[in-house]
Scaffold this active site. Structure first.
Site, PDB file in Angstrom:
ATOM      1  N   GLY A  16     -29.645  -6.343 -15.005  1.00  0.00           N
ATOM      2  CA  GLY A  16     -29.063  -6.798 -13.747  1.00  0.00           C
ATOM      3  C   GLY A  16     -27.556  -6.627 -13.705  1.00  0.00           C
ATOM      4  CG  ASP A  17     -25.284  -9.208 -12.691  1.00  0.00           C
ATOM      5  OD1 ASP A  17     -25.596  -9.414 -11.505  1.00  0.00           O
ATOM      6  OD2 ASP A  17     -25.357 -10.082 -13.580  1.00  0.00           O
ATOM      7  CE  LYS A  20     -29.540  -4.955  -8.941  1.00  0.00           C
ATOM      8  NZ  LYS A  20     -28.881  -5.465 -10.155  1.00  0.00           N
ATOM      9  N   GLY A  44     -27.186 -11.471  -6.880  1.00  0.00           N
ATOM     10  CA  GLY A  44     -25.837 -11.485  -6.309  1.00  0.00           C
ATOM     11  C   GLY A  44     -25.333 -10.060  -6.305  1.00  0.00           C
ATOM     12  CG  HIS A  45     -27.349  -7.243  -4.908  1.00  0.00           C
ATOM     13  ND1 HIS A  45     -28.486  -6.757  -4.332  1.00  0.00           N
ATOM     14  CD2 HIS A  45     -27.724  -7.679  -6.139  1.00  0.00           C
ATOM     15  CE1 HIS A  45     -29.500  -6.904  -5.158  1.00  0.00           C
ATOM     16  NE2 HIS A  45     -29.072  -7.468  -6.273  1.00  0.00           N
ATOM     17  CD  GLN A 228     -33.605 -10.674  -9.698  1.00  0.00           C
ATOM     18  OE1 GLN A 228     -34.636 -10.286  -9.153  1.00  0.00           O
ATOM     19  NE2 GLN A 228     -32.740 -11.422  -9.062  1.00  0.00           N
ATOM     20  CB  THR A 243     -36.240 -12.752 -12.786  1.00  0.00           C
ATOM     21  OG1 THR A 243     -36.223 -13.633 -11.661  1.00  0.00           O
ATOM     22  CG2 THR A 243     -36.666 -11.358 -12.362  1.00  0.00           C
ATOM     23  N   GLY A 306     -21.446 -17.880 -11.726  1.00  0.00           N
ATOM     24  CA  GLY A 306     -20.113 -17.864 -12.334  1.00  0.00           C
ATOM     25  C   GLY A 306     -20.142 -17.879 -13.859  1.00  0.00           C
ATOM     26  NE  ARG A 309     -22.378 -10.565 -14.193  1.00  0.00           N
ATOM     27  CZ  ARG A 309     -21.870  -9.879 -13.162  1.00  0.00           C
ATOM     28  NH1 ARG A 309     -21.080  -8.848 -13.368  1.00  0.00           N
ATOM     29  NH2 ARG A 309     -22.167 -10.219 -11.929  1.00  0.00           N
ATOM     30  CG  LEU A 336     -16.399   6.228 -16.956  1.00  0.00           C
ATOM     31  CD1 LEU A 336     -17.451   6.388 -18.058  1.00  0.00           C
ATOM     32  CD2 LEU A 336     -16.110   7.589 -16.330  1.00  0.00           C
ATOM     33  CB  SER A 417     -19.594   3.604  -9.930  1.00  0.00           C
ATOM     34  OG  SER A 417     -18.775   2.631  -9.338  1.00  0.00           O
TER      35      SER A 417
END
Ligand code: GDP
Ligand code: IMO
Ligand code: MG
Length: 438
Positions: A16-17, A20, A44-45, A228, A243, A306, A309, A336, A417
């Site tokens: 995830g994260d 996306k 959360g996108h 996710q 999940t 919050g 990670r 990157l 990206s």
């Protein structure tokens, strides 16, 4: 033989994260409809457009383009309070939601007592703590599978809703009381609140499977947005640290009612490194100052909770596994630029367990916990790639890093990206990615 590229799934290849939201927002320009197929407001996108930042949780990231339709498919669990908050946030930013957003009448309704059930589950003696987002997502899916859940179609039919709501809430409260977990909840007030919210969302509710099929039959293109990531998928992820929904590509079919024969491509989004939020195995986790460096440079803090990670190195066997499960046509490598200052960049090429090399991803937590990653270190580039939008302008070491990932994973890196904004993106000429989105 694959038909013309029109309906494409974009999903997370890791935990995830992966970015996306940015990619779906960017690529939605090429589609008529963006459809979410699973999850809830645990997602959360983040989408950045100039100095504006949107964090989308339930609503597809295509909503930021006024001429596109957004679909919340049957595979989601919807907290109407969270949904209305999100709609109001978008409307306050000047976006029109009604008329653009379509909500499946078959999606599940998430109740406040699902959060109570989650507390109960996580606190039970002997239960492993998953470190969930505490949004009630798991218990809502439990009720769905147990066939006692409420669907959006029930929510907007007052006569049906009232007895179903009362029964389910009473069941949840009884289960909580039985273990001494009392929580003041005025069930009648919540029911009235949900009935008011039902009136707000009623105009957006429809049979979204029908809508998608009619649109596809008239030649419209659909992008399916995963929430996710593959390793959080209920079946294919690091169970039980996952999940409760089907985040992998297969979920796009069950979560929208669109058959596999209508899907023309699958794109995986992966960070140039890897992160995870919550508990569970993480073979390439960097528990040293390098991990802290990535967290700070990449601003790796959960967009929903919050929480910091957990950060680590690109994991090739994990990516190969994700590619096998999803059938990636192409990979987007994000963030990157976060590696710009690294002198050396470790990449995990395989695992060892009890002195033996492993050729496939283990299924159990016990086996996962015993994995020793085998790394190869690649030279860093130590110049800024932030915002680079032309492949040839990337430093040679960065190109070598990307080529290495491509070769080792067996999936092309078709897009890179280099920052959170739409234009901080490189599409590789001649790639399958360019073909898919050309
Ligand atoms: P998602 O859940 O997969 O949509 O990802 P999140 O939005 O939770 O987390 C990705 C974060 O990285 C967001 O804050 C994005 O704005 C940001 N982001 C996305 N792509 C890039 C990138 O290439 N470079 C940098 N520095 N940030 C990025
Ligand atoms: P996006 O879509 C990262 C994680 C939680 C926890 C586990 C189960 O933004 O990539 P849940 O509340 O879903 O039952 O928690 O899954 N998790 C995510 N991690 N990104 C997400 O969404 C996540 N959604 C859930 O941290 O470990
Ligand atoms: Mg996220």
């Amino acid at each position: 033989m694959r038909l013309a590229m029109s309906n494409i799934i974009i999903l997370g290849a890791q935990w995830g994260d992966e970015g996306k939201g940015k990619m779906v927002d960017l690529l939605s320009e090429r589609f008529d409809i963006v459809a979410r197929y699973q999850g809830g407001h645990n997602a959360g996108h983040t989408v950045r457009i100039g100095d504006r930042k949107f964090v989308l949780k339930l609503i597809p990231s295509g909503i930021l383009r006024p001429d596109k339709k957004s679909v919340i498919g049957n595979g989601l669990v919807i907290d109407p309070v969270a949904l209305l908050e999100e709609i109001e946030m978008l409307e306050a930013a000047g976006l029109r939601v009604e008329g653009s957003l379509f909500i499946s009448n078959r999606a599940q309704v998430l109740l406040p007592t699902h959060r109570l059930m989650e507390k109960l589950g996580e606190a039970r003696p002997g239960r492993v703590s998953i470190g969930t987002t505490s949004r009630g997502i798991g218990p809502c899916y439990e009720d769905k599978i147990a066939r006692r859940g409420l669907r959006i179609g029930d929510l907007i039919d007052r006569q049906v809703f009232e007895p179903l709501f009362d029964t389910l809430v009473a069941e949840h409260q009884a289960a909580a009381r039985a273990v001494g977990l009392e929580e003041a909840l005025d069930a009648k007030a919540v029911r009235s609140q949900y009935e008011r919210l039902a009136e707000r969302i009623r105009p957006m509710v429809c049979d979204t499977a029908r809508l998608l099929h009619d649109a596809m039959s008239s030649g419209q293109k659909v992008m399916f947005e995963g929430a996710q990531g593959t390793m959080l998928d209920i079946d294919h992820g690091t169970y039980p640290f996952v999940t409760s929904s089907s985040a992998a590509a297969g979920g796009a079919c069950t979560g929208t009612g669109v058959p596999p024969t209508r899907i023309n491509g699958v794109v995986g989004v992966a960070k140039a490194y890897i992160t995870r939020v919550g508990g569970g195995p993480f073979p390439t986790e960097a528990l040293d100052s390098w991990g802290d460096q990535i967290r700070n440079r990449g601003n790796e803090f959960g967009s929903v909770t919050g929480r910091p990670r957990r950060c680590g190195w690109f994991d090739v066997p994990l990516l190969r596994y994700a590619s096998m499960i999803n059938g990636f046509d192409s990979l987007v490598v994000t963030k990157l630029d976060v590696l710009d200052e690294m002198e050396k960049i470790p990449v995990c090429l395989g695992y060892r367990s009890a002195g033996k090399e492993l050729s496939s991803m283990p299924a159990t937590i016990k086996e996962m916990a015993s994995l020793e990653p085998v790394y190869e270190c690649l030279p860093g580039w130590r110049v800024s790639t932030f915002g680079v939008s032309n492949y040839d302008q990337l430093p040679v070491q960065a190109r070598e890093y990307l080529n290495f990932l491509e070769k080792q994973t067996g999936v092309e890196v078709g897009c890179i990206s280099t920052g959170p904004e739409r234009n901080q993106t490189i599409v590789k000429q001649g790639s399958r990615f360019a073909q898919l989105f050309g």
